[in-house]
Design an enzyme around this catalytic site. Structure first.
Site, PDB file in Angstrom:
ATOM      1  N   PRO A  78       1.033  -1.379   0.237  1.00  0.00           N
ATOM      2  CA  PRO A  78       0.382   1.008  -0.069  1.00  0.00           C
ATOM      3  C   PRO A  78       0.662   1.424   0.129  1.00  0.00           C
ATOM      4  CG  PRO A  78      -0.509  -1.795   1.552  1.00  0.00           C
ATOM      5  CD  PRO A  78       0.490  -2.148   1.169  1.00  0.00           C
ATOM      6  N   GLY A  79       0.241   1.956  -0.585  1.00  0.00           N
ATOM      7  CA  GLY A  79       1.433   3.501  -0.674  1.00  0.00           C
ATOM      8  C   GLY A  79       2.260   3.958  -1.613  1.00  0.00           C
ATOM      9  N   GLY A 136       2.371   3.459  -4.746  1.00  0.00           N
ATOM     10  CA  GLY A 136       2.288   4.988  -5.739  1.00  0.00           C
ATOM     11  C   GLY A 136       1.943   3.719  -7.128  1.00  0.00           C
ATOM     12  N   THR A 189      -1.721   3.893  -7.756  1.00  0.00           N
ATOM     13  CA  THR A 189      -3.040   4.643  -8.126  1.00  0.00           C
ATOM     14  C   THR A 189      -2.052   5.887  -9.277  1.00  0.00           C
ATOM     15  OG1 THR A 189      -4.103   3.701  -6.606  1.00  0.00           O
ATOM     16  CG2 THR A 189      -4.917   5.990  -7.304  1.00  0.00           C
ATOM     17  N   HIS A 192       8.690   0.647  32.504  1.00  0.00           N
ATOM     18  CA  HIS A 192       8.722  -0.026  32.143  1.00  0.00           C
ATOM     19  C   HIS A 192       9.144   0.455  30.079  1.00  0.00           C
ATOM     20  CE1 HIS A 192       5.007  -3.018  28.816  1.00  0.00           C
ATOM     21  NE2 HIS A 192       5.424  -1.991  28.422  1.00  0.00           N
ATOM     22  N   GLU A 193       9.305   1.275  30.340  1.00  0.00           N
ATOM     23  CA  GLU A 193       9.643   1.703  29.105  1.00  0.00           C
ATOM     24  C   GLU A 193      11.625   1.805  29.232  1.00  0.00           C
ATOM     25  OE1 GLU A 193       8.625   2.041  26.472  1.00  0.00           O
ATOM     26  OE2 GLU A 193       6.267   2.449  26.449  1.00  0.00           O
ATOM     27  N   HIS A 252      12.250  -2.027  28.693  1.00  0.00           N
ATOM     28  CA  HIS A 252      12.170  -1.968  27.114  1.00  0.00           C
ATOM     29  C   HIS A 252      13.625  -1.704  26.649  1.00  0.00           C
ATOM     30  CE1 HIS A 252       9.272  -3.632  25.810  1.00  0.00           C
ATOM     31  NE2 HIS A 252       7.920  -2.848  26.644  1.00  0.00           N
TER      32      HIS A 252
HETATM   33  N1  ATP Z   1       6.950   6.677  -5.754  1.00  0.00           N
HETATM   34  C1  ATP Z   1       6.406   7.756  -5.457  1.00  0.00           C
HETATM   35  N2  ATP Z   1       6.965   9.583  -5.482  1.00  0.00           N
HETATM   36  C2  ATP Z   1       6.066  10.334  -5.185  1.00  0.00           C
HETATM   37  N3  ATP Z   1       5.161  10.252  -4.121  1.00  0.00           N
HETATM   38  C3  ATP Z   1       4.758   9.046  -4.215  1.00  0.00           C
HETATM   39  C4  ATP Z   1       5.366   8.274  -4.430  1.00  0.00           C
HETATM   40  N4  ATP Z   1       4.869   6.924  -4.416  1.00  0.00           N
HETATM   41  C5  ATP Z   1       3.347   7.166  -3.365  1.00  0.00           C
HETATM   42  N5  ATP Z   1       3.611   8.623  -3.492  1.00  0.00           N
HETATM   43  C6  ATP Z   1       2.717   9.324  -3.083  1.00  0.00           C
HETATM   44  O1  ATP Z   1       1.945   8.414  -1.939  1.00  0.00           O
HETATM   45  C7  ATP Z   1       0.141   8.801  -2.216  1.00  0.00           C
HETATM   46  C8  ATP Z   1      -0.538   7.800  -2.969  1.00  0.00           C
HETATM   47  O2  ATP Z   1       0.043   7.264  -3.217  1.00  0.00           O
HETATM   48  P1  ATP Z   1      -1.129   5.758  -4.067  1.00  0.00           P
HETATM   49  O3  ATP Z   1      -2.094   6.067  -3.443  1.00  0.00           O
HETATM   50  O4  ATP Z   1      -0.144   5.891  -5.283  1.00  0.00           O
HETATM   51  O5  ATP Z   1      -0.822   4.806  -3.602  1.00  0.00           O
HETATM   52  P2  ATP Z   1      -1.544   2.957  -4.010  1.00  0.00           P
HETATM   53  O6  ATP Z   1       0.019   2.122  -4.224  1.00  0.00           O
HETATM   54  O7  ATP Z   1      -1.643   3.158  -5.306  1.00  0.00           O
HETATM   55  O8  ATP Z   1      -1.552   2.942  -2.594  1.00  0.00           O
HETATM   56  P3  ATP Z   1      -3.016   1.782  -2.923  1.00  0.00           P
HETATM   57  O9  ATP Z   1      -2.605   0.687  -2.446  1.00  0.00           O
HETATM   58  O10 ATP Z   1      -3.535   2.329  -0.422  1.00  0.00           O
HETATM   59  O11 ATP Z   1      -3.715   2.329  -3.400  1.00  0.00           O
HETATM   60  C9  ATP Z   1       0.405   9.174  -4.381  1.00  0.00           C
HETATM   61  O12 ATP Z   1      -0.558  10.159  -4.059  1.00  0.00           O
HETATM   62  C10 ATP Z   1       1.795   9.860  -3.886  1.00  0.00           C
HETATM   63  O13 ATP Z   1       1.562  11.080  -3.028  1.00  0.00           O
HETATM   64 ZN    ZN Z   2       5.760  -2.251  26.471  1.00  0.00          ZN
END
Ligand code: ATP
Ligand code: ZN
EC number: 3.4.24.-
Length: 662
Positions: A245-246, A248, A250, A466-467, A470
């Site tokens: 996820p995240g 890029g 999309t 506790h901390e 760790h």
């Molecule tokens: N390689 C990258 N360069 C620049 N910005 C990035 C990059 N990867 C992710 N981002 C930033 O993260 C945002 C979210 O990325 P995106 O939605 O394309 O991820 P995804 O892989 O489609 O995630 P998901 O699996 O959650 O749908 C983008 O709009 C952008 O701002």
């Molecule tokens: Zn702890």
């Protein structure tokens, strides 16, 4: 050890403004006009408004002696209509009685009387006319009639029903409503033809070099198809973007559309499978139809795993026909258009392992492009992209930020940059400083600081020990990631935290696993050593290590007595269909081994902390005084860490431990 799932940026796909309900239905206006006309007509001609309603008394005392009654009609056994002889009503003498100049004809009664029952009315009439000769007596007739009002009163609900029906049909056929109820069957794809002027280009994507090269080829397919078709090559139809996820995915798809300057139809897999049966399949059909009309174009299906999960692998008792029919339709559509129609289907998933194999066969999504989490250098690049529009202070050091954000995705980094800007804005400073970025980083990893949370001094003391537990334990364990800071400021859901800088690694060794478990047990062990009492505060640590220990024993084959066996099933089939893939005996053995592994680790942790008890107390006291202890103070207090391995490699992604909650 808690490795916090960092916040994710969720982009809302742009929506067209919902159409006003009136636009889609001129029928509303027609209906309104008709109703108003009806009401006006009704008011104008209805007898109810030209006829005077009177009581029996009035009738007996004033009307009967003075007027010549033509006839009385009893309607529906409820109303007696009294018709007066025309010639008499004509004269001005009666104007005061009738007081209505319309009332001239015999078609409209002059008066009406509400009667209780027909019998009593007749009796009364009989009595009133006793003295009159029979010939002069008023004739009474009976009739039943549905009044204009009656017709009207069922016309209204009927009209409303018809109207709503038309309204819903209209909305369905335009498919542009904001309410999914009115759109079923039609794709809700954000047909972002705005993307023709898409501002997203490959420049906005940092890192991902290999992926970009492959994706650029797709752009070329769309822009210069002849180069390929000339030589008899078939242009691929489906390209699957795979990655966590995240990363890029999309963004990459949008950049393809932006670079190729073609319409971009995007839809999320979960949107296919919605409320109504049969909707998913027709959405797929509609999506492809629209894309083909606009070819060359790109279809982007986000989260394709929502529809593309392999068939028949769900629980035997829990089939999902709707999803399957959607998937079948998707496969049909993929097969149905020729390779050179100028439509390319991009799909994104972070679970390629669960996809139906049929989706990945040649001629469908046979191209896979992998998007990985960025390494340190790539993170720097991503920071730079997202800092383009920010006003930066002089002290911002991108390389340090990149070092401090291992395992972060592009989306996390975008999130950090935005949070930093918000933090700086709250302080009303001129520029965003390094400390703002660091605070934003902590916030993205651990949630908001909640300094105002009220914690009693006694509890604060427990948290501090506790901390410190760790921290001290991990300080003297060879294979634990380096500790960056310890804090007893509540943050997010946790009461305190120990921050580690995870090494980026692909594989985890047994010693690393063992040391991680000990570090996680440090909190609980410290509580026991110092207070001779243990608390509920270690729940997160315990949950984590229990899972980790089971994974070590049953999945990774790291346990000596069980040996190199793995009951992990990547296809997930046997787990859901047959329960546990091992015998009762093995189950018992696994449980015993896990228990032993953890209790041994706990002993080991307690030994470390007992050896360094003085340091433990010192650190806890420092924490109570300062709330947050940074790395420099830790070194001063505990001495430089004796570490044989120093993390230098940087092409790995595993973010094992970032954060140790209380
Ligand atoms: N390689 C990258 N360069 C620049 N910005 C990035 C990059 N990867 C992710 N981002 C930033 O993260 C945002 C979210 O990325 P995106 O939605 O394309 O991820 P995804 O892989 O489609 O995630 P998901 O699996 O959650 O749908 C983008 O709009 C952008 O701002
Ligand atoms: Zn702890």
């Amino acid at each position: 050890m808690e490795s916090q799932q960092p916040n994710k940026i969720h982009k809302q796909p742009e929506k067209k403004p919902p159409k006003s309900p009136l636009n889609g239905s001129g029928s509303l206006w027609i209906y309104l006009i008709i109703s108003v006309t009806f009401i006006a007509l009704y008011l104008f001609i209805s007898p109810e408004f030209t006829t005077k309603e009177i009581s029996w008394k009035e009738f007996e005392n004033t009307i009967l002696p003075t007027e010549k009654i033509e006839q009385i009609i009893i309607v529906n056994k409820e109303i007696a209509e009294i018709y007066v002889k025309a010639k008499l009503t004509d004269s001005t003498k009666y104007d005061q009685i009738t007081d209505n100049s319309f009332n001239l004809s015999q078609t409209t009664p002059a008066y009406t009387i509400q009667i209780g029952s027909v019998d009593s009315f007749e009796n009364k009439l009989e009595k009133a006319q006793q003295e009159l000769p029979t010939a002069d007596r008023i004739t009474v007739t009976y009739t039943s009639r549905s009044s204009f009002l009656d017709i009207f009163s069922w016309l209204i609900p009927l009209g409303i029903l018809i109207f709503f029906w038309i309204f819903i049909l209209k909305r369905m056929s335009t498919g542009s409503g904001s309410n999914p109820l009115f759109n079923f069957g039609k794709t809700t794809a954000r047909i972002s033809e705005t993307d023709k002027k898409s501002s997203v280009s490959f420049n906005d994507i940092a890192g991902l070099k290999e992926a970009k090269v492959e994706v650029m080829e797709v752009v070329d397919f769309l822009k210069n198809p002849e180069t390929y078709t000339k030589l008899g090559a078939k242009i691929p139809k489906g390209v699957m973007l795979v990655g966590p996820p995240g990363t890029g995915k999309t963004l990459m798809a949008r950049a393809v559309a932006g670079e190729a300057q073609v319409p971009f139809f995007s839809l999320s897999g979960s949107e296919f499978v919605e409320m109504f049966v049969g909707v998913g399949a027709s959405r797929v059909r509609d999506l492809f139809k629209r894309a083909k009309e606009k070819a060359p174009s790109i279809i982007f299906i986000d989260e394709i795993d929502a529809v593309g999960r392999s068939r028949g692998k769900v629980n035997a008792f829990q089939t999902n026909d709707e999803r399957e029919s959607t998937l079948n339709q998707l496969l049909t559509e993929l097969d149905g258009f020729g390779p050179n129609t100028g439509v390319i289907v991009l799909a994104a998933t972070n679970r390629p392992d669960i996809l139906d194999k049929a989706l990945l066969r040649p001629g469908r999504f046979d191209r896979h492009i992998y998007l990985e989490l960025p390494n340190k250098h790539e993170r720097e690049e991503i920071f730079k992209v997202h800092m383009r529009n920010l006003v930066l202070g002089e002290d911002v050091a991108i390389d340090i930020l990149a070092t401090l954000s291992p395992g972060f995705s592009g989306a996390d980094i975008a999130n950090i940059c935005n949070e930093a800007a918000l933090i700086a804005a709250r302080k009303k400073t001129e520029a965003i400083m390094q400390e703002d970025f660091l605070e934003a980083r902590d916030r993205v990893v651990g949630g908001l600081e909640r300094k105002s949370k009220i914690i009693s001094p006694k509890e604060k003391k427990i948290i501090a020990f506790h901390e410190a537990g760790h921290a001290v334990a991990s300080w003297y364990l060879e294979h634990v990631d380096s500790l960056v800071k310890v804090s007893i400021i509540p943050r997010g859901k946790s009461l305190g935290s120990a921050w580690y800088l995870p090494e980026e690694r692909q594989i985890v060794t047994k010693s690393q696993f063992m040391d991680q478990i000990c570090a996680s047990l440090g909190g609980r062990a410290a509580e026991e050593i110092i207070f001779n009492e243990i608390s509920s505060g270690a729940i997160d640590d315990l949950e984590k290590i229990t899972k980790q220990a089971y994974a070590m024993v049953a999945y990774y084959g790291l346990d000596e007595s069980i040996g190199p066996l793995s009951f992990f099933d990547s296809s997930e089939q046997s787990r859901t269909l047959f329960g546990k893939p091992y015998s009762e005996h093995m189950a018992k053995l696994i449980d015993e081994e896990v228990q032993q592994l953890i209790s041994k680790s706990y002993q080991r942790t307690k030994e470390i902390l007992t050896t360094h008890k003085a340091k433990l107390i010192q650190l806890a006291e420092l924490l109570l005084k300062k709330e947050t202890v940074e790395k420099e103070d830790l070194i001063e207090l505990l001495g430089a860490r004796d570490r044989k391995f120093l993390e230098t490699d940087d092409h790995t992604n595993q973010s094992l431990s970032q954060f140790n909650k209380t």
